[in-house]
Design a protein around this motif. Structure first.
Motif, PDB file in Angstrom:
ATOM      1  N   UNK A 169      75.386  53.782  -5.006  1.00  0.00           N
ATOM      2  CA  UNK A 169      74.300  54.631  -4.520  1.00  0.00           C
ATOM      3  C   UNK A 169      74.685  56.095  -4.785  1.00  0.00           C
ATOM      4  N   UNK A 170      73.711  56.979  -4.717  1.00  0.00           N
ATOM      5  CA  UNK A 170      74.003  58.403  -4.859  1.00  0.00           C
ATOM      6  C   UNK A 170      74.165  59.029  -3.480  1.00  0.00           C
ATOM      7  N   UNK A 171      75.244  59.760  -3.299  1.00  0.00           N
ATOM      8  CA  UNK A 171      75.440  60.559  -2.097  1.00  0.00           C
ATOM      9  C   UNK A 171      75.255  62.020  -2.512  1.00  0.00           C
ATOM     10  N   UNK A 172      74.362  62.726  -1.828  1.00  0.00           N
ATOM     11  CA  UNK A 172      74.076  64.090  -2.270  1.00  0.00           C
ATOM     12  C   UNK A 172      73.805  64.997  -1.084  1.00  0.00           C
ATOM     13  N   UNK A 173      73.915  66.285  -1.335  1.00  0.00           N
ATOM     14  CA  UNK A 173      73.613  67.275  -0.305  1.00  0.00           C
ATOM     15  C   UNK A 173      72.408  68.092  -0.752  1.00  0.00           C
ATOM     16  N   UNK A 174      71.650  68.572   0.220  1.00  0.00           N
ATOM     17  CA  UNK A 174      70.454  69.372  -0.092  1.00  0.00           C
ATOM     18  C   UNK A 174      70.085  70.163   1.153  1.00  0.00           C
ATOM     19  N   UNK A 175      69.407  71.290   0.975  1.00  0.00           N
ATOM     20  CA  UNK A 175      68.907  72.026   2.135  1.00  0.00           C
ATOM     21  C   UNK A 175      67.915  71.124   2.888  1.00  0.00           C
ATOM     22  N   UNK A 176      67.943  71.199   4.211  1.00  0.00           N
ATOM     23  CA  UNK A 176      67.064  70.319   4.986  1.00  0.00           C
ATOM     24  C   UNK A 176      65.585  70.692   4.821  1.00  0.00           C
TER      25      UNK A 176
END
Lengths: 328, 328
Positions: free
Chosen positions: B270-277
């Motif tokens: 799976x992809x684990x990613x960060x992003x602004x909420x």
């Protein structure tokens, strides 16, 4: 030692700065920029311990040769080397061996300004897979399928040395030896040709626009020239007496052994190419000034297959047309 | 069977026409054209029999998974797959196994229009090294080093299924089973997640311009999110109660087993990613419509390291932070 430390160890020793590497080792993928007007040349080759090299081979020599045989494929396309990825499978995490391997790899990488941009280290029986990337203008690439009837056939450097080097490593070798001292130096030169081949990158570049078809001699001259003939739907005739031999090969082995090694011994990584005979003298001089000249050894003909004859014109039987894995 | 026949066998089953492949398998190197305005994303991964998959694994599943784990790296960069080279080392020339392998490889290659452009088959202990190539506009690439404090952390699909599949293959498994029939279907779904993972290519593309940092979950969530944190010089907090679990995982395993498999089980891809909420709701809908949604599982913080807490806010000890080869 963890996997990440091994990669770091190799990375540190192979650090070569290139502007076209936008993101190198350490992410999920490298990000790389190919120059406008060029296509990417990509080749991959695996070396397995006990198959392609003796288990006892020094790490340095394995690192060097793994890169050399891959760069040789780029040379045979007339491509400029740029990047490589390395998949290294090791029985155990032997940092000293890996450091030695990385030094051998890095020595050749520096010479050709090749950047290591990715890799994977895994545990298992020793084997190395490299994928190399280079650039070439599409129309200038030296393909296998471009030989034409009437072309002359050439080969760079000398043939048979690597096969002779392999025999020199074998203690049962029956090589004729004149004096021990001379023979020792000569044997070492042949073993060096086997273990640290020089990819003919400069010669491949010099042949752009001059050679028609080109291949590197990895399986043996007859087998590799055979690949050109098959791809180009032509045949070839080779004059045994014209095959370039090193002084060491000439001194240590008799005529029959030389013929077998020159025709069927692989691992020389010279370029075998075809070109129109006209103007050859002109660019053969250029090639010689690149540090490694080429010799005319035969010609392309209509009849399929590769035939060899001696200086008197008598056919030479080919005992062993290059080696294959999984030979039937 | 000779080496050349094996390559031909694989080539024939993987034939996919692409205009950017100017010269495919059969020469010293492939010649490939990268589209203007894009950089090349390159990744390489090796699978060794007995280490990454059981010796008894079907050829089809090995072919599928070898490509899937490599494509997953392209997905994690937000890249579009294009080409691959394959280095296949086999103990013997088993044409039936190779055909099955090629079918599994080709099934996934066709789905993503990926062309096999080169390869090498060698004799030795079974192992597969793939190098995959894709395209991405340089500024849109999803790197590991772009996480920012305050970002939310997301993961696609569900976690822990592959680790659970591995336990299902183990006959000593102590999985709680409600009814045999239901359990059997569920076990098969988990084993399928282990053996035929789906690379999240579409999701990686959908995340261009939306996610900041991204990685694929191959070693385990805590270990892989740890790589993002290290590269970005940040830390992360995960809420165990938010981790997405499949119905099969939920039904067959108790809370402790689930936690270990979701946090430290690798191989989910799976992809684990960060992003602004902010705006996340908007593009999370897009992602869901791609066939695989994403779930918010935590947040990026200043303090280095990855910490896990339960729904009550109590810290959860992490038994095993992802597996490494050559563990010290």
């Amino acid at each position: 030692m963890a996997e990440f430390d091994l990669i770091e160890l190799i990375r540190a020793r192979c650090a070569i700065a290139r502007d076209d590497v936008r993101l190198g080792i350490g992410d999920d993928a490298a990000l790389l920029a190919v120059p406008a007007g060029q296509v990417l040349a990509v080749s991959t080759d695996t070396l397995v311990a006990g198959v392609h090299f003796a288990q006892s081979t020094k790490g340095y020599d394995v690192g060097w040769k793994a890169l050399a045989v891959n760069l040789s494929d780029l040379a045979a396309m007339g491509a400029t080397p740029a990047w490589a990825t390395l998949a290294l499978t090791l029985p155990q995490a032997d940092a000293a061996w890996v450091a030695d391997f990385a030094d051998g790899f890095a020595a050749l990488a520096r010479e050709f300004k090749l950047a290591l941009v990715g890799g994977d280290t895994t545990q298992g029986p020793l084997s190395i897979t490299l994928t190399v990337h280079g650039f070439v203008p599409e129309k200038a690439a030296l393909r296998r399928d471009a030989a034409q009837i009437g072309d002359a056939v050439f080969v760079t450097g000398t043939l048979g040395d690597a096969a002779a080097g392999l025999r020199c490593l074998d203690k049962h070798t029956t090589a004729a030896q004149r004096t021990l001292a001379t023979a020792s130096t000569m044997r070492e030169s042949l073993i060096a040709r086997l273990q640290r081949p020089t990819p003919r990158i400069a010669q491949g570049l010099a042949l752009r626009g001059r050679a028609r078809a080109c291949i590197d001699v990895s399986d043996g001259l007859v087998a590799d020239l055979g690949h050109i003939c098959t791809a180009s739907s032509v045949g070839a005739e080779i004059d045994l007496g014209l095959l370039p031999a090193s002084p060491a090969l000439f001194s240590l082995f008799d005529a029959d052994a030389r013929a077998e090694m020159q025709l069927a011994g692989g691992d020389d990584y010279e370029l075998c190419f075809t070109a129109p005979k006209a103007n050859a003298t002109y660019w053969l001089n250029d090639l010689a000034s690149s540090g490694c000249g080429a010799t005319r050894i035969g010609r392309i003909v209509a009849e399929p297959g590769v035939r060899v004859h001696d200086s008197a014109g008598n056919p030479v039987a080919i005992a062993r047309a290059g080696w294959q894995h999984f030979a039937s």
